[in-house]
Design a protein around this motif. Structure first.
Motif, short mmCIF file in Angstrom:
data_model
loop_
_atom_site.label_atom_id
_atom_site.label_comp_id
_atom_site.label_asym_id
_atom_site.label_seq_id
_atom_site.Cartn_x
_atom_site.Cartn_y
_atom_site.Cartn_z
N ARG A 128 46.65 14.38 41.70
CA ARG A 128 46.14 13.01 41.75
C ARG A 128 47.30 12.15 42.24
NH1 ARG A 128 42.12 15.48 41.18
NH2 ARG A 128 40.50 15.23 39.59
N TYR A 129 46.97 11.10 42.98
CA TYR A 129 48.03 10.29 43.59
C TYR A 129 48.47 9.14 42.69
CZ TYR A 129 46.85 12.80 47.82
OH TYR A 129 46.63 13.79 48.73
N THR A 154 51.48 5.79 42.53
CA THR A 154 52.50 4.98 43.21
C THR A 154 53.86 5.20 42.54
OG1 THR A 154 50.82 3.34 43.64
CG2 THR A 154 53.11 2.59 43.79
N ASP A 182 53.28 4.48 36.83
CA ASP A 182 52.46 3.75 35.87
C ASP A 182 51.02 4.21 36.03
OD1 ASP A 182 54.65 2.45 34.91
OD2 ASP A 182 54.31 0.61 36.04
N VAL A 214 47.04 4.44 34.97
CA VAL A 214 45.90 3.80 34.31
C VAL A 214 45.18 4.86 33.49
CG1 VAL A 214 43.67 2.64 34.66
CG2 VAL A 214 45.60 2.16 36.19
N HIS A 234 41.87 5.79 31.70
CA HIS A 234 40.46 5.42 31.65
C HIS A 234 39.75 6.48 30.82
CE1 HIS A 234 39.91 8.27 35.05
NE2 HIS A 234 41.13 7.87 35.32
N ILE A 292 37.78 9.55 31.26
CA ILE A 292 38.02 10.98 31.41
C ILE A 292 38.74 11.23 32.73
CG2 ILE A 292 36.12 11.93 30.03
CD1 ILE A 292 34.58 12.20 32.77
N LEU A 295 41.69 14.33 34.78
CA LEU A 295 42.75 15.34 34.61
C LEU A 295 44.04 14.69 34.14
CD1 LEU A 295 42.45 17.43 37.91
CD2 LEU A 295 41.39 17.84 35.68
N VAL A 296 44.47 13.67 34.87
CA VAL A 296 45.77 13.06 34.54
C VAL A 296 45.62 12.10 33.36
CG1 VAL A 296 47.59 11.54 35.39
CG2 VAL A 296 46.72 13.37 36.84
N THR A 297 44.53 11.35 33.36
CA THR A 297 44.32 10.37 32.29
C THR A 297 44.36 11.05 30.91
OG1 THR A 297 43.21 8.23 32.43
CG2 THR A 297 41.86 10.00 31.71
N THR A 303 44.76 0.06 39.20
CA THR A 303 45.43 1.21 39.84
C THR A 303 46.35 0.75 40.98
OG1 THR A 303 43.63 1.61 41.42
CG2 THR A 303 43.52 2.80 39.33
N ARG A 331 37.25 6.82 42.94
CA ARG A 331 35.81 6.72 43.18
C ARG A 331 35.09 6.34 41.89
NH1 ARG A 331 34.35 12.08 46.54
NH2 ARG A 331 36.19 11.99 47.88
N VAL A 347 32.46 6.79 40.02
CA VAL A 347 31.27 7.53 39.59
C VAL A 347 31.41 7.78 38.10
CG1 VAL A 347 30.72 8.63 41.79
CG2 VAL A 347 32.36 9.72 40.27
N LYS A 351 31.08 10.36 36.14
CA LYS A 351 31.58 11.58 35.51
C LYS A 351 32.73 12.18 36.33
CE LYS A 351 27.68 14.19 37.49
NZ LYS A 351 27.92 13.79 38.80
C1 LIG Z 1 47.75 6.23 47.35
C2 LIG Z 1 47.24 6.11 45.93
C3 LIG Z 1 48.04 5.54 44.95
C4 LIG Z 1 47.57 5.42 43.64
N1 LIG Z 1 48.39 4.87 42.69
C5 LIG Z 1 47.97 4.82 41.40
C6 LIG Z 1 48.83 4.30 40.37
O1 LIG Z 1 49.99 3.93 40.60
N2 LIG Z 1 48.35 4.28 39.10
C7 LIG Z 1 47.08 4.73 38.80
O2 LIG Z 1 46.70 4.70 37.64
N3 LIG Z 1 46.25 5.21 39.75
C8 LIG Z 1 46.67 5.27 41.03
N4 LIG Z 1 45.84 5.78 42.00
C9 LIG Z 1 44.48 6.15 41.61
C10 LIG Z 1 44.38 7.52 40.91
O3 LIG Z 1 44.87 8.53 41.80
C11 LIG Z 1 42.92 7.81 40.57
O4 LIG Z 1 42.43 6.83 39.68
C12 LIG Z 1 42.70 9.20 40.01
O5 LIG Z 1 41.34 9.53 40.15
C13 LIG Z 1 43.09 9.32 38.54
O6 LIG Z 1 42.99 10.67 38.18
P1 LIG Z 1 42.40 11.18 36.81
O7 LIG Z 1 42.84 12.60 36.75
O8 LIG Z 1 42.82 10.27 35.70
O9 LIG Z 1 40.83 11.07 36.96
P2 LIG Z 1 39.88 12.03 37.86
O10 LIG Z 1 39.84 13.41 37.29
O11 LIG Z 1 40.28 11.87 39.28
O12 LIG Z 1 38.47 11.33 37.68
C14 LIG Z 1 37.69 11.46 36.50
C15 LIG Z 1 36.65 10.37 36.46
O13 LIG Z 1 37.29 9.13 36.25
C16 LIG Z 1 36.85 8.18 37.21
N5 LIG Z 1 38.03 7.35 37.54
C17 LIG Z 1 39.12 7.69 38.28
N6 LIG Z 1 40.00 6.66 38.30
C18 LIG Z 1 39.45 5.68 37.56
C19 LIG Z 1 39.88 4.38 37.18
N7 LIG Z 1 41.05 3.88 37.58
N8 LIG Z 1 39.08 3.64 36.38
C20 LIG Z 1 37.89 4.12 35.95
N9 LIG Z 1 37.41 5.34 36.27
C21 LIG Z 1 38.19 6.10 37.06
C22 LIG Z 1 36.37 9.00 38.40
O14 LIG Z 1 35.36 8.31 39.06
C23 LIG Z 1 35.84 10.23 37.75
O15 LIG Z 1 34.50 10.02 37.39
C24 LIG Z 1 46.28 5.90 43.32
C25 LIG Z 1 45.49 6.50 44.30
C26 LIG Z 1 45.95 6.59 45.60
C27 LIG Z 1 45.08 7.25 46.65
#
Ligand SMILES: Cc1cc2nc3c(=O)[nH]c(=O)nc-3n(C[C@H](O)[C@H](O)[C@H](O)COP(=O)(O)OP(=O)(O)OC[C@H]3O[C@@H](n4cnc5c(N)ncnc54)[C@H](O)[C@@H]3O)c2cc1C
Length: 247
Positions: free
Chosen positions: A45-46, A48, A60, A62, A64, A66, A68-70, A107, A207, A209, A211
């Protein structure tokens, strides 16, 4: 992972360090990001790069519902070994820009904070959509309008941007957040505002969505083929990311 701090109700600061970061070289681009792979996972997951001082790298995150990283970042993850990919960035303000507009959700706030801290020679105006309390996060003196996020996993930034009063003359517009909102804004900038592509950078960061995102591309075969070809993990992730982008 050296340290974990909760800096607001939805933001967790992770500080990475150690020998594994030897050789990390910042791109110097204000919105630079890395791919992060947490223990037990293959997908990245990306995030900053909020800061890099030559020894410690700060992300930093976020938190939220569910993800992988959260889910990993919500736990006590200090001491865990993570992998990051080579940094990349896309902020490219033209040298003749007379102003800068920054728009994003939580984010995007790490990138907005870093950009606002580094761009000092033109007026910067910001709109930040956050859930709950406004984090005490941006550099001193920022001209920011705080917006309440309309609900978990939702964003209304497109409507906000459509109502912006634009400054006169040439400038630069940077925006990041929920992907559907970003698609709407790209259309608005191209069709209504008729901006050349060099005048803006709009990126979908997540995105909205309800789930966990499905594994549309199965990483297993890519990993095995990469290993069989003698590729490094980083090269294999690049193949995997390319496969996802091309699906
Ligand atoms: C270039 C770039 C830079 C980024 N920088 C940051 C950063 O500095 N800090 C940061 O927190 N994120 C950042 N993001 C966003 C982050 O990569 C996504 O939010 C990512 O999906 C988080 O991964 P996850 O494993 O927590 O959730 P995932 O496993 O990817 O998603 C699980 C579920 O959570 C939902 N979801 C994902 N993100 C959010 C959200 N923010 N709020 C509500 N629901 C969400 C998805 O829709 C999905 O249903 C960046 C993305 C990009 C492309």
């Amino acid at each position: 992972m050296l340290r974990r701090e909760e800096i607001s109700s939805h933001l967790v600061r992770l500080t990475l360090g150690g020998a594994g970061l030897t050789g990390f070289t910042s791109t110097g681009i204000s919105d630079e990001w890395v791919g992060l792979v947490v223990p037990g996972q293959f997908q990245s997951r990306y995030y900053t790069v909020r800061s890099w001082d030559g020894a410690e790298l700060v992300l930093d995150i976020v938190v939220h519902d569910i993800g992988l990283v959260t889910e990993w970042a919500m736990r006590d993850c200090v001491g865990d070994v993570v992998t990051i990919t080579e940094p990349k960035g896309s902020f490219a303000m033209p040298s003749d820009a007379g102003w800068l507009l920054l728009v994003g959700d939580l984010t995007a706030l790490p990138a907005m904070a870093r950009i606002a801290g580094e761009v000092r020679d033109v007026p910067v105006r910001m709109w930040a959509e956050v859930p709950g309390d406004q984090p005490d996060y941006l550099p001193e003196g920022c001209d920011v309008t705080w917006l309440e996020q309309p609900g978990d996993g939702q964003s209304a930034l497109a409507e906000v941007v459509e109502g912006i009063e634009w400054p006169e003359g040439q400038g630069y517009f940077w925006m990041a957040g929920e992907s559907a909102q970003m698609r709407a804004i790209r259309k608005h900038l191209m069709r209504e505002r008729r901006l050349p592509s060099t005048a803006y950078d709009v990126m979908g960061y997540w995105r909205g969505v309800a789930k966990r995102q499905p594994r549309a591309v199965d990483p297993g075969p890519i990993y095995r083929a990469g290993k069989a070809a003698g590729k490094s993990d980083e090269e294999i992730w690049a193949d995997y990311d390319a496969a996802r982008e091309n699906q």
